[in-house]
Design an enzyme around this catalytic site. Sequence first.
Site, PDB file in Angstrom:
ATOM      1  N   ASN A   2       0.829  -1.194   0.000  1.00  0.00           N
ATOM      2  CA  ASN A   2       0.000   0.000   0.000  1.00  0.00           C
ATOM      3  C   ASN A   2       0.872   1.257   0.000  1.00  0.00           C
ATOM      4  O   ASN A   2       1.559   1.500  -0.985  1.00  0.00           O
ATOM      5  CB  ASN A   2      -1.065  -0.004   1.100  1.00  0.00           C
ATOM      6  CG  ASN A   2      -0.558  -0.338   2.474  1.00  0.00           C
ATOM      7  OD1 ASN A   2      -0.159  -1.462   2.744  1.00  0.00           O
ATOM      8  ND2 ASN A   2      -0.565   0.626   3.366  1.00  0.00           N
ATOM      9  N   ASP A   3       0.898   2.049   1.061  1.00  0.00           N
ATOM     10  CA  ASP A   3       1.477   3.395   1.006  1.00  0.00           C
ATOM     11  C   ASP A   3       2.902   3.426   0.446  1.00  0.00           C
ATOM     12  O   ASP A   3       3.760   2.660   0.886  1.00  0.00           O
ATOM     13  CB  ASP A   3       1.554   3.989   2.409  1.00  0.00           C
ATOM     14  CG  ASP A   3       0.211   4.071   3.101  1.00  0.00           C
ATOM     15  OD1 ASP A   3      -0.755   3.510   2.580  1.00  0.00           O
ATOM     16  OD2 ASP A   3       0.156   4.693   4.175  1.00  0.00           O
ATOM     17  N   GLN A  19       4.827   0.245   2.021  1.00  0.00           N
ATOM     18  CA  GLN A  19       4.207  -0.633   3.000  1.00  0.00           C
ATOM     19  C   GLN A  19       3.992  -2.004   2.369  1.00  0.00           C
ATOM     20  O   GLN A  19       3.461  -2.103   1.254  1.00  0.00           O
ATOM     21  CB  GLN A  19       2.874  -0.058   3.444  1.00  0.00           C
ATOM     22  CG  GLN A  19       2.992   1.159   4.328  1.00  0.00           C
ATOM     23  CD  GLN A  19       3.427   0.794   5.729  1.00  0.00           C
ATOM     24  OE1 GLN A  19       2.640   0.349   6.539  1.00  0.00           O
ATOM     25  NE2 GLN A  19       4.703   0.974   6.004  1.00  0.00           N
ATOM     26  N   SER A  64       4.180   3.715   7.985  1.00  0.00           N
ATOM     27  CA  SER A  64       4.692   4.605   6.940  1.00  0.00           C
ATOM     28  C   SER A  64       5.672   5.646   7.466  1.00  0.00           C
ATOM     29  O   SER A  64       5.709   5.958   8.658  1.00  0.00           O
ATOM     30  CB  SER A  64       3.533   5.305   6.242  1.00  0.00           C
ATOM     31  OG  SER A  64       2.830   4.400   5.424  1.00  0.00           O
ATOM     32  N   ARG A 131       1.198   9.253  13.475  1.00  0.00           N
ATOM     33  CA  ARG A 131       2.036   8.410  12.610  1.00  0.00           C
ATOM     34  C   ARG A 131       2.473   9.126  11.330  1.00  0.00           C
ATOM     35  O   ARG A 131       2.118  10.249  11.070  1.00  0.00           O
ATOM     36  CB  ARG A 131       1.286   7.125  12.254  1.00  0.00           C
ATOM     37  CG  ARG A 131      -0.081   7.307  11.614  1.00  0.00           C
ATOM     38  CD  ARG A 131      -0.693   5.932  11.311  1.00  0.00           C
ATOM     39  NE  ARG A 131      -2.071   6.022  10.869  1.00  0.00           N
ATOM     40  CZ  ARG A 131      -3.125   5.922  11.671  1.00  0.00           C
ATOM     41  NH1 ARG A 131      -2.961   5.734  12.969  1.00  0.00           N
ATOM     42  NH2 ARG A 131      -4.359   6.001  11.183  1.00  0.00           N
ATOM     43  N   ASP A 132       3.255   8.374  10.541  1.00  0.00           N
ATOM     44  CA  ASP A 132       3.661   8.741   9.175  1.00  0.00           C
ATOM     45  C   ASP A 132       4.577   9.959   9.130  1.00  0.00           C
ATOM     46  O   ASP A 132       4.262  10.984   8.500  1.00  0.00           O
ATOM     47  CB  ASP A 132       2.438   8.992   8.280  1.00  0.00           C
ATOM     48  CG  ASP A 132       1.396   7.901   8.364  1.00  0.00           C
ATOM     49  OD1 ASP A 132       1.781   6.761   8.683  1.00  0.00           O
ATOM     50  OD2 ASP A 132       0.206   8.185   8.126  1.00  0.00           O
ATOM     51  N   GLU A 184      -3.707  11.539   7.737  1.00  0.00           N
ATOM     52  CA  GLU A 184      -2.565  10.640   7.567  1.00  0.00           C
ATOM     53  C   GLU A 184      -1.603  11.197   6.519  1.00  0.00           C
ATOM     54  O   GLU A 184      -1.942  12.078   5.731  1.00  0.00           O
ATOM     55  CB  GLU A 184      -3.044   9.248   7.123  1.00  0.00           C
ATOM     56  CG  GLU A 184      -3.854   8.488   8.146  1.00  0.00           C
ATOM     57  CD  GLU A 184      -4.043   7.040   7.731  1.00  0.00           C
ATOM     58  OE1 GLU A 184      -3.659   6.146   8.511  1.00  0.00           O
ATOM     59  OE2 GLU A 184      -4.585   6.800   6.638  1.00  0.00           O
TER      60      GLU A 184
END
Length: 746
Positions: A2-3, A19, A64, A131-132, A184
């Site tokens: 994904n990311d 990810q 991430s 996060r991230d 996000e």
Amino acid sequence: MNDPNGLCFFGGKYHVFFQYSPESAEGRSLRSWGHYESSDLISWKFTGTVLKPDEAFDSTGVFSGSAVANGDTLEIFYTGNVEHEGDFDYVTEGREANQIHVSTKDCRNFSAKKVLLTNTDYPEYCSCHVRDPKVTFENGIWRMLLGARTLDDEGCVLVYEGNSPDEFHFVKKISGPDLGYMWECPDMFELGGNTYLSVSLQGLEPGEYKCQNIYSSAYFRVEGDKLSGFDEFDHGFDFYAPQTFEAPDGRRIMFGWMGIGAESGYTNPTVGLGWQHCLTLPRVLTAAPDGAILQNPVSEIDSLRLAPSKITSEQTWHKLPFDIVLNNVESGSDITLAIGKAYIKWRSEGYLELSFEDEQVSGGRNFRSVKAGSLSGLRVVCDRSSLEIFVNGGRYVMSSRFYPEFDRLGVSVTGGNCDAVLYELDVRNTLVAIGEALIDFIPDRKGCDFGEVSSFTPAPGGAPANVCAAFSKLGGNSRMITQLGDDPFGEMIINTLKDSGVDTSAIRLTGEANTALAFVSLNRSGDCTYSFYRKPSADMLLSPSDISPEMFDDCSFLHFGSVSLGDFPMREAHRTAITLARKNGAIVSFDPNLRFMLWDDQDALKAAVLEFIPEADILKISDNELEFITGETTLENALPKLLCGNVKLVVYTCGADGAYAANLEGISFAPGIKVNASDTAGAGDCFIGSFLRCLQMNGIKKADLAGITPDKMKEYLEFANKCGAVSVTRKGAIPSYPTLEEVLKG
């Protein structure tokens, strides 16, 4: 997958971390980071799983993050996710969100992980969802953006700063009213004098033409501490978690995840094949005069285009992938572009619509639309499982997965008048080599007879294998076709080729014969003579039945030499390979690379070489081979005999003196680069592998070979000479070959 994570240009290559759930196509395994790298944004190499959840502070996921090139070190930041066992909601309790720093110099080996921030370092109004990290370094300041969810279910971005990549302190919060409960994947950058904040928003109410997905990715204009109204990056079914980076030429490039999460209800039939999801094409971001962000595929994609075909109301069939462009659209007209069972419709009322005929193709995706006002142009890049639609110069974009049954689709345009063309895309980007792979035994002394050598060191080699390694170490994709003995030497060759980035999936192992060996003698100038142990060796026994069409699906070059053209099965395997490569439109390259000691009858060697020369598009021949093959002593006199059959380009090497290239446009010469030669083993293979890679990097197709101008031929020769010069200053063949970064640095 994904990311996209850690997007950057570092060490002469583009890097895309992402990810990754390597044990589960459904994403049920813990998140790790996978890694791809590329020298040109076209040919990508997967290097494996590089970061795993293996510490107490990231035990339930390497989430991430981002990367910053810092001299010869890449600084990587990510969120270490920890979910404790128990009756928790994992929003207000039960979860740790740890920001982690790790560094690497080669994207293969990583430093120890260091925790920078934990839950106690976030403002008291934050939930456990922080996060991230997107980290930048400018004007001596390290800045970290974190996406967050407050205890009041408000999405926001937290800003931290520091004087080093290991220390950060809280500076401020960025937020906006009624814009979802979680932000996000934050990213902040400048375009055209404007500052933008990119975030992926969760919890927005869908509108008729905006925020139609369960989650949305958008950007704001930043003016001081205030945010303008937001615009979505993508109005299609599948787009989330974009990240940007700055390329060496100053372009701001973005990748997005072409997915949206299981909550969408969409299905992807690739799950049954063991994989799911992809990333978008790399997109260049620019700012429109009114501040809107324009997205368009990087210009490198254009180099893949083949000759254009006009699209009309009559359906025509085209092989995927392809690139469609509509311009000069008649105003006030409804227009429908049909691509198989996918329909892109422009309504004269000012709406662009994307729909699919059935769920087998769409996986549950049905209808999307975007309000665009008027239609000035449309571009659609269509791959085997994806559509990316760019409207009005990239002002509006729609991305979607789709799954056509066949790799050829019917395409038509109906309705109003427009100029519509389709370019099939040549995604064949792999050099395939067939022939011998062996172990060269390198003496500990040069300038002496074999009897005076006290020891030899084994080194994997063989001309076709060397060419693969040279091509791959310069950032290209290559595949070796051969057969090795099921013995330690065969294993050594496979491991060495893999380490050089060569695809070894087409190498067979057999117990019927051993891996070929060659003992090398070096004279005082570093030139080589060989003594082969090959009667027979495993490679000689490779048969036509061992060659499959799948080996050539992505083949752009087929390269071979004369060592394996003797009276044994491998010769016929070459014929099969040439037929399959030609069927796929590949450029065929032949380097006779004469080894007289392997032939009992030199007339048979000459006959074999003369038989296979017309099968090549590119012929590489050295000065000590010219007279034997052609009977002529000068290139000018030999050319009429060499530019025969399919041959469109002749490359003539003269060792340290330099090299010539000749085609119908004329003859070019590039002088050699004077260096102190240590070992010339494999130098010719490095030269031709580098030359072919240079052709690829410059977008040269088979139809272009005869018309390359002398100036361009000289440029390509100079690149190959430079690679060869680096090679001969080092020991061995494959280990001596340079990377693209080393060549460009001079």
